[in-house]
Design an enzyme around this catalytic site. Structure first.
Site, PDB file in Angstrom:
ATOM      1  N   ARG A  99      69.453  12.338  85.413  1.00 21.49           N
ATOM      2  CA  ARG A  99      69.896  13.733  85.382  1.00 21.49           C
ATOM      3  C   ARG A  99      69.593  14.333  84.004  1.00 21.49           C
ATOM      4  O   ARG A  99      69.677  13.647  82.974  1.00 21.49           O
ATOM      5  CB  ARG A  99      71.401  13.775  85.645  1.00 21.49           C
ATOM      6  CG  ARG A  99      72.046  15.154  85.685  1.00 21.49           C
ATOM      7  CD  ARG A  99      71.628  15.952  86.882  1.00 21.49           C
ATOM      8  NE  ARG A  99      72.528  17.085  87.133  1.00 21.49           N
ATOM      9  CZ  ARG A  99      72.205  18.076  87.953  1.00 21.49           C
ATOM     10  NH1 ARG A  99      71.034  18.123  88.560  1.00 21.49           N
ATOM     11  NH2 ARG A  99      73.064  19.070  88.159  1.00 21.49           N
ATOM     12  N   THR A 370      65.049  21.585  95.106  1.00 21.99           N
ATOM     13  CA  THR A 370      65.340  20.156  95.156  1.00 21.99           C
ATOM     14  C   THR A 370      64.542  19.461  96.265  1.00 21.99           C
ATOM     15  O   THR A 370      63.970  20.105  97.135  1.00 21.99           O
ATOM     16  CB  THR A 370      66.864  19.921  95.318  1.00 21.99           C
ATOM     17  OG1 THR A 370      67.543  20.755  94.374  1.00 21.99           O
ATOM     18  CG2 THR A 370      67.284  18.504  95.083  1.00 21.99           C
ATOM     19  N   ASN A 390      66.219  22.292  89.984  1.00 25.15           N
ATOM     20  CA  ASN A 390      67.219  23.294  90.339  1.00 25.15           C
ATOM     21  C   ASN A 390      66.596  24.422  91.140  1.00 25.15           C
ATOM     22  O   ASN A 390      66.056  24.173  92.205  1.00 25.15           O
ATOM     23  CB  ASN A 390      67.992  23.808  89.124  1.00 25.15           C
ATOM     24  CG  ASN A 390      69.287  24.488  89.563  1.00 25.15           C
ATOM     25  OD1 ASN A 390      69.868  24.114  90.584  1.00 25.15           O
ATOM     26  ND2 ASN A 390      69.744  25.480  88.832  1.00 25.15           N
ATOM     27  N   GLU A 409      68.328  23.560  85.163  1.00 22.82           N
ATOM     28  CA  GLU A 409      69.516  22.839  85.606  1.00 22.82           C
ATOM     29  C   GLU A 409      70.771  23.227  84.824  1.00 22.82           C
ATOM     30  O   GLU A 409      71.890  22.935  85.250  1.00 22.82           O
ATOM     31  CB  GLU A 409      69.258  21.336  85.453  1.00 22.82           C
ATOM     32  CG  GLU A 409      69.779  20.482  86.561  1.00 22.82           C
ATOM     33  CD  GLU A 409      68.937  20.534  87.832  1.00 22.82           C
ATOM     34  OE1 GLU A 409      69.503  20.914  88.863  1.00 22.82           O
ATOM     35  OE2 GLU A 409      67.746  20.188  87.791  1.00 22.82           O
ATOM     36  N   ASP A 412      73.697  24.577  86.579  1.00 21.09           N
ATOM     37  CA  ASP A 412      74.652  23.739  87.324  1.00 21.09           C
ATOM     38  C   ASP A 412      75.926  23.477  86.519  1.00 21.09           C
ATOM     39  O   ASP A 412      76.896  22.953  87.050  1.00 21.09           O
ATOM     40  CB  ASP A 412      74.002  22.400  87.719  1.00 21.09           C
ATOM     41  CG  ASP A 412      73.259  22.515  89.042  1.00 21.09           C
ATOM     42  OD1 ASP A 412      73.410  23.539  89.725  1.00 21.09           O
ATOM     43  OD2 ASP A 412      72.522  21.580  89.395  1.00 21.09           O
ATOM     44  N   SER A 441      76.264  17.763  89.576  1.00 20.30           N
ATOM     45  CA  SER A 441      75.251  17.928  90.622  1.00 20.30           C
ATOM     46  C   SER A 441      75.891  17.769  91.998  1.00 20.30           C
ATOM     47  O   SER A 441      76.998  17.241  92.131  1.00 20.30           O
ATOM     48  CB  SER A 441      74.170  16.866  90.425  1.00 20.30           C
ATOM     49  OG  SER A 441      73.272  16.857  91.511  1.00 20.30           O
ATOM     50  N   GLY A 461      69.137  21.296  98.998  1.00 20.96           N
ATOM     51  CA  GLY A 461      69.901  22.413  99.573  1.00 20.96           C
ATOM     52  C   GLY A 461      71.054  22.879  98.722  1.00 20.96           C
ATOM     53  O   GLY A 461      72.026  23.423  99.258  1.00 20.96           O
TER      54      GLY A 461
HETATM   55  N1  GLY Z   1      70.455  21.412  91.114  1.00 19.38           N
HETATM   56  C1  GLY Z   1      71.059  21.004  92.315  1.00 19.38           C
HETATM   57  C2  GLY Z   1      72.066  19.930  92.124  1.00 19.38           C
HETATM   58  O1  GLY Z   1      71.907  19.118  91.246  1.00 19.38           O
HETATM   59  O2  GLY Z   1      73.033  19.879  92.830  1.00 19.38           O
END
Ligand code: GLY
Length: 584
Positions: A99, A370, A390, A409, A412, A441, A461
């Site tokens: 991540r 994603t 993202n 990202e 998020d 995430s 999604g």
């Molecule tokens: N960027 C989507 C997630 O990590 O949930």
């Protein structure tokens, strides 16, 4: 008269059956290798690496890198992801956490103006929105610790795809059109992904020579070619010249983390899923624990949807309140995943009436981001991986001279408590921005391990990932086919906004009317969502099945061992798929 040679296998078969009945061994090893990914060329890349003698983990490296080239709107080496691994030889299970991290110069209020209001799109477009990427480090880590092949072999298909190009498909065009204004803001992104400032025409061969060079450097020198040296220098210079805050120290300090996956038990199945900094495994655990207390058995469709929506609401409410990077904040993990807690949480579910979520927040966009892929090799090694930049095309920023499209990202994180992100998700202090912290995430690569069958699944999604995986795993537990699992109609509730979102034709008018009567707001969506990739291994027969979500252009392949290691012809494609020509 029977020979001794005949008796021996009979005896061992007896022992084998006893062990199988006791759940000690799987009855039949997989009769095939299988891959399901969101793009036919990525599935082929993985199959090529399996043919070259690689295992599922090498194939995962190949598929991840190929997706980075052919599906730049979904994932990339400028992004991050979670790879859930199962090693057959010793049953070792791990989540490789690649991540993104917040840059060291990041701070809680970095997306707020002097009045404390969120600066529109600052966490979505441009390099200030980018976290420090984890994909290159994760691929090198997987290759080194779990793979069998050197990185240059596993990355070769992706390098060819980047160098020689691939034919632009309809999804690419749609996504590029959706992010056109932002892509045009970055000269390097515009040059790489557009033609004359417009989405390339269908079938246009999209070549990415700078990306090919960067992938080649990683193939030759490992992840350090990305995190130090010339590529790193160019990324930092490019980011800083366009308002970003990366430093070379950010890149040097990036580390992959191996994490223990979350394990839940549900109706005799072991559900293995993503741990923090993904919220997926924990929210799934909570909902499954609530379902153990309030089973769905015997309910009609409307009551079933109502109950699930109420549990989704409660799971996402805790996500917003408690969840964040557990390396930075104390998350009450034991409590949140306990059955007692779930029973209490579900105790106020009224079978006849929706429980209001108090405040309504409007999401700014639908999730079209994603990617996910699933892999099983004939040794029984498994990978479920969900990767992301993202929003579609991430930050829409390419650092000049690198070919690396950066993620966005940072959105998020909870950029301000109570303010919704691009997916309508709200958060609290637990997911506030801190230097070096990983943003929460929803990505939920998952194994469903039952007495008869193992299913590998996941989907992109945005905020809807967790509920899609929930519905998919419930179907898997019910023994439905992989085709059903990836294709069945979906519905979603995420606490805020307080409504059930329903795919076109997923629920009948009668069911919707009944849900409304119970007090639910129901939003019927115009478009389907999700792109699930699933593989199932029937433990008794050894039969493998794989399926790609019919909503998109993905491809699944099951290659029987008897087919040898020749190039498979089993890649299933939909009519709209580009013809794959990269294999030489
Ligand atoms: N960027 C989507 C997630 O990590 O949930």
């Amino acid at each position: 008269m029977r020979s001794a040679r005949y008796k021996a296998p009979t005896w061992s078969l007896f022992v084998f059956c006893l062990l199988f009945a006791a759940g000690v061994v799987a009855a039949r090893p997989p009769a095939s290798d299988a891959i399901a990914s969101a793009h036919p060329l990525a599935t082929e890349a993985g199959l090529l690496v399996l043919e070259a003698g690689g295992n599922a983990f090498d194939a995962a490296v190949a598929v991840s890198a190929a997706l980075a080239v052919v599906e730049p709107y979904s994932s990339g080496i400028g992004g991050g992801g979670f790879w859930l691994l199962h090693r057959a030889s010793d049953g070792h299970q791990v989540m490789v956490d690649g991540r993104e991290r917040a840059p060291l110069a990041a701070h809680r209020d970095m997306y707020l103006d002097e009045h404390g209001d969120v600066v529109s799109r600052a966490s979505i477009d441009g390099p200030l929105a980018a976290g420090i990427p984890g994909v290159p480090a994760a691929l090198a880590h997987i290759a080194q610790h779990y793979g069998r092949l050197p990185l240059d072999v596993s990355l070769a298909p992706a390098i060819i795809l980047a160098r020689d190009g691939f034919p632009v498909d309809a999804v690419y065009r749609r996504m590029a059109g959706f992010r056109l204004a932002a892509l045009r803001q970055s000269a390097a992104a515009s040059a790489q992904f557009l033609v004359g400032g417009e989405p390339p025409p269908l079938g246009h061969r999209l070549q990415q020579p700078d990306l090919a060079d960067t992938l080649e450097a990683i193939a030759r020198d490992g992840a350090q070619a990305f995190y130090t040296g010339e590529v790193a220098r160019r990324m930092v210079a490019g980011v800083r010249a366009h308002g970003g805050i990366w430093s070379s120290r950010d890149l040097q300090q990036y580390r992959v983390v191996e994490r223990v996956p979350v394990v839940a038990r549900y109706r005799g199945h072991r559900i293995v899923s993503a741990s923090l900094p993904s919220s997926g495994g924990l929210v799934l655990t909570q909902i499954l624990n609530m379902l153990e207390a309030h089973p769905l058995d015997g309910l009609n469709r409307a009551d079933r949807v109502h109950l699930l929506a109420e549990m989704m609401r409660r799971g996402y409410a805790d996500r917003a309140r408690y969840l964040g990077d557990s390396d930075f904040v104390r998350v009450p993990l034991a409590r949140l995943s306990s059955r007692v807690y779930a029973r209490r949480k579900a105790s106020d579910i009224d079978p006849d009436q929706a429980t209001p979520s108090a405040v309504v927040a409007e999401p700014r966009a639908e999730g079209q981001d994603t990617t996910h892929f699933s892999i099983l090799d004939h040794e029984g090694n498994r990978v479920a991986a969900t990767l992301s930049v993202n929003y579609p095309f991430g930050a829409c920023f390419v650092a000049p001279g690198t070919g690396v499209l950066l993620n966005d990202e940072m959105d998020d994180f909870s950029v301000k408590p109570g303010v919704a992100n691009a997916y309508g998700l709200v958060g609290s202090q637990a997911n506030a921005i801190e230097p070096g912290k990983r943003m929460l995430s929803s990505m939920s690569p998952t194994f469903v391990e039952g007495p008869d069958r193992i299913t590998i699944l996941g989907t992109p999604g945005g905020s809807r990932i967790i509920t899609m995986v929930l519905l998919g795993l419930l179907d898997a537990v019910d023994g439905r086919s992989v085709e059903d699992i990836v294709s069945r109609g979906r519905f979603h509730h995420q606490f805020l906004p307080d409504r059930i979102e329903v795919e076109p034709d997923a629920l009948s008018d009668e069911v919707i009317a009944e849900l409304q009567f119970k007090g639910h707001q129901v939003r019927q969506l115009n478009d389907p969502y999700g792109n699930m990739q699933a593989i199932a291994w029937d433990l008794r027969s050894g039969r493998i099945s794989a399926a790609s979500d019919p909503r998109a252009i993905g491809a699944s392949a099951v290659v029987p061992l008897s087919a040898g290691r020749t190039r498979p012809d089993g890649v299933a494609r939909s009519a709209s798929d580009p013809v794959s020509t990269f294999v030489r």
